[in-house]
Design a protein around this motif. Structure first.
Motif, PDB file in Angstrom:
ATOM      1  N   GLU A 184       0.836  -1.196   0.000  1.00 49.01           N
ATOM      2  CA  GLU A 184       0.000   0.000   0.000  1.00 49.01           C
ATOM      3  C   GLU A 184       0.872   1.248   0.000  1.00 49.01           C
ATOM      4  N   ARG A 185       1.913   1.210   0.816  1.00 55.93           N
ATOM      5  CA  ARG A 185       2.861   2.321   0.868  1.00 55.93           C
ATOM      6  C   ARG A 185       3.588   2.473  -0.478  1.00 55.93           C
ATOM      7  N   TYR A 186       3.950   1.346  -1.081  1.00 57.77           N
ATOM      8  CA  TYR A 186       4.637   1.349  -2.375  1.00 57.77           C
ATOM      9  C   TYR A 186       3.768   2.011  -3.437  1.00 57.77           C
ATOM     10  N   CYS A 187       2.499   1.629  -3.482  1.00 58.22           N
ATOM     11  CA  CYS A 187       1.578   2.208  -4.476  1.00 58.22           C
ATOM     12  C   CYS A 187       1.316   3.685  -4.194  1.00 58.22           C
ATOM     13  N   GLU A 188       1.279   4.046  -2.926  1.00 59.15           N
ATOM     14  CA  GLU A 188       1.088   5.446  -2.554  1.00 59.15           C
ATOM     15  C   GLU A 188       2.229   6.309  -3.104  1.00 59.15           C
ATOM     16  N   LEU A 189       3.454   5.762  -3.056  1.00 58.95           N
ATOM     17  CA  LEU A 189       4.619   6.524  -3.482  1.00 58.95           C
ATOM     18  C   LEU A 189       4.882   6.430  -4.980  1.00 58.95           C
ATOM     19  N   TYR A 190       4.647   5.240  -5.567  1.00 58.28           N
ATOM     20  CA  TYR A 190       5.109   5.005  -6.938  1.00 58.28           C
ATOM     21  C   TYR A 190       3.998   4.594  -7.908  1.00 58.28           C
ATOM     22  N   GLY A 191       2.811   4.299  -7.393  1.00 56.72           N
ATOM     23  CA  GLY A 191       1.680   4.003  -8.252  1.00 56.72           C
ATOM     24  C   GLY A 191       1.489   2.527  -8.568  1.00 56.72           C
ATOM     25  N   ILE A 192       0.273   2.187  -8.969  1.00 56.52           N
ATOM     26  CA  ILE A 192      -0.077   0.808  -9.314  1.00 56.52           C
ATOM     27  C   ILE A 192       0.737   0.326 -10.511  1.00 56.52           C
ATOM     28  N   GLU A 193       0.995   1.221 -11.457  1.00 56.37           N
ATOM     29  CA  GLU A 193       1.730   0.849 -12.668  1.00 56.37           C
ATOM     30  C   GLU A 193       3.106   0.280 -12.335  1.00 56.37           C
ATOM     31  N   GLU A 194       3.755   0.849 -11.337  1.00 59.68           N
ATOM     32  CA  GLU A 194       5.085   0.364 -10.951  1.00 59.68           C
ATOM     33  C   GLU A 194       4.991  -0.998 -10.273  1.00 59.68           C
ATOM     34  N   LEU A 195       3.924  -1.213  -9.491  1.00 63.75           N
ATOM     35  CA  LEU A 195       3.707  -2.524  -8.884  1.00 63.75           C
ATOM     36  C   LEU A 195       3.483  -3.569  -9.971  1.00 63.75           C
ATOM     37  N   TYR A 196       2.703  -3.204 -10.980  1.00 62.68           N
ATOM     38  CA  TYR A 196       2.470  -4.103 -12.111  1.00 62.68           C
ATOM     39  C   TYR A 196       3.770  -4.400 -12.848  1.00 62.68           C
ATOM     40  N   ARG A 197       4.539  -3.381 -13.131  1.00 68.26           N
ATOM     41  CA  ARG A 197       5.777  -3.555 -13.886  1.00 68.26           C
ATOM     42  C   ARG A 197       6.726  -4.525 -13.191  1.00 68.26           C
ATOM     43  N   SER A 198       6.859  -4.384 -11.884  1.00 66.42           N
ATOM     44  CA  SER A 198       7.770  -5.243 -11.134  1.00 66.42           C
ATOM     45  C   SER A 198       7.317  -6.698 -11.169  1.00 66.42           C
ATOM     46  N   ASN A 199       6.017  -6.914 -10.960  1.00 71.37           N
ATOM     47  CA  ASN A 199       5.506  -8.290 -10.956  1.00 71.37           C
ATOM     48  C   ASN A 199       5.491  -8.893 -12.360  1.00 71.37           C
ATOM     49  N   TYR A 200       5.223  -8.056 -13.359  1.00 71.31           N
ATOM     50  CA  TYR A 200       5.237  -8.558 -14.734  1.00 71.31           C
ATOM     51  C   TYR A 200       6.646  -9.010 -15.118  1.00 71.31           C
TER      52      TYR A 200
END
Length: 236
Positions: A184-200
């Motif tokens: 949640e903190r990660y998405c707050e700082l860097y956005g959902i797109e960055e979470l997607y990119r890392s997992n993809y």
């Protein structure tokens, strides 16, 4: 619109919460002896059953130590605690973890994800690869942070299950609350797109059955959150 049932906390829950706050705030220091159960019940205007049950739960969490024929003492929860202790600390701090706790979880994740990659990738089936992609795509298509985090968790947990190691998914599950908090903190700082990119990117190494590439990416991406460009400490 669906409305959820509202339920008030029980006296036991309130007793536990009050003692946790007293201990975490330092008002009840490590080594302090609590009053006898009967006296504590009178002081807090609850039954002895509530006190007894609450003390048992606080002992399991590492906050208290019960010594037969001596009494109940405030324990050094940093030494005696469990993941439940960490969650209590997070709740006390408004959902926040200390820097050391965040770093420690990332370090554990590196070890677990590395082991999962070593066990799973060489023998993973096409069906499982496709299933993992579905979770990754759910992150991409998520309309809110909560949905994205749930999909990311399912991706990571499913990969842990595919590893065939019995303990990895169980350990991962036990970290569910702090992991959700960190993402949640990660998405707050860097956005959902960055979470997607890392997992993809993790998924692409799985798809290509590139064990060493996946391990290197896990270590790099996690280390990036520890001391690189994607730190999630609350002092940022």
């Amino acid at each position: 619109m669906e409305f959820q049932k509202i339920s008030s906390p029980s006296l036991r829950d309130l007793f536990i919460e009050q003692l946790e706050h007293l201990i975490l705030s330092g008002k009840l220091p490590v080594g302090e002896k609590l009053p006898p159960e009967r006296q504590l019940a009178e002081m807090m205007q609850v039954s002895r059953a509530v006190v007894n049950s609450g003390i048992s739960e606080l002992e399991k969490k590492g906050f208290l130590t019960v010594k037969p024929r001596s009494g109940t003492y405030v324990a050094d929860f940093r030494r005696k605690g469990t993941l439940d202790t960490l969650i209590a600390i997070m709740n006390y701090n408004g959902g926040r973890m200390r820097d050391q706790e965040i770093r420690s979880i990332f370090e554990v994740r590196i070890a677990l994800d590395t082991l999962a990659a070593q066990l799973a990738i060489d023998t993973i089936s096409d069906k499982n690869i496709q299933r993992l992609l579905e979770f990754v795509n759910q992150i991409r298509d998520a309309q809110d942070v909560t949905t994205a985090i749930e999909a990311a968790y399912e991706f990571q947990h499913e990969f842990a299950l595919i590893s065939g190691n019995t303990l990895i998914p169980l350990i991962f599950q036990s970290f569910r609350a702090p992991i959700f908090n960190m993402w949640e903190r990660y998405c707050e700082l860097y956005g959902i797109e960055e979470l997607y990119r890392s997992n993809y990117k993790t998924w692409t190494y799985i798809r290509d059955r590139d064990t060493q590439g996946a391990i290197a990416w896990v270590q790099k991406s996690m280390q990036d959150c520890i001391d690189g460009e994607h730190q999630i400490y609350y002092e940022l």
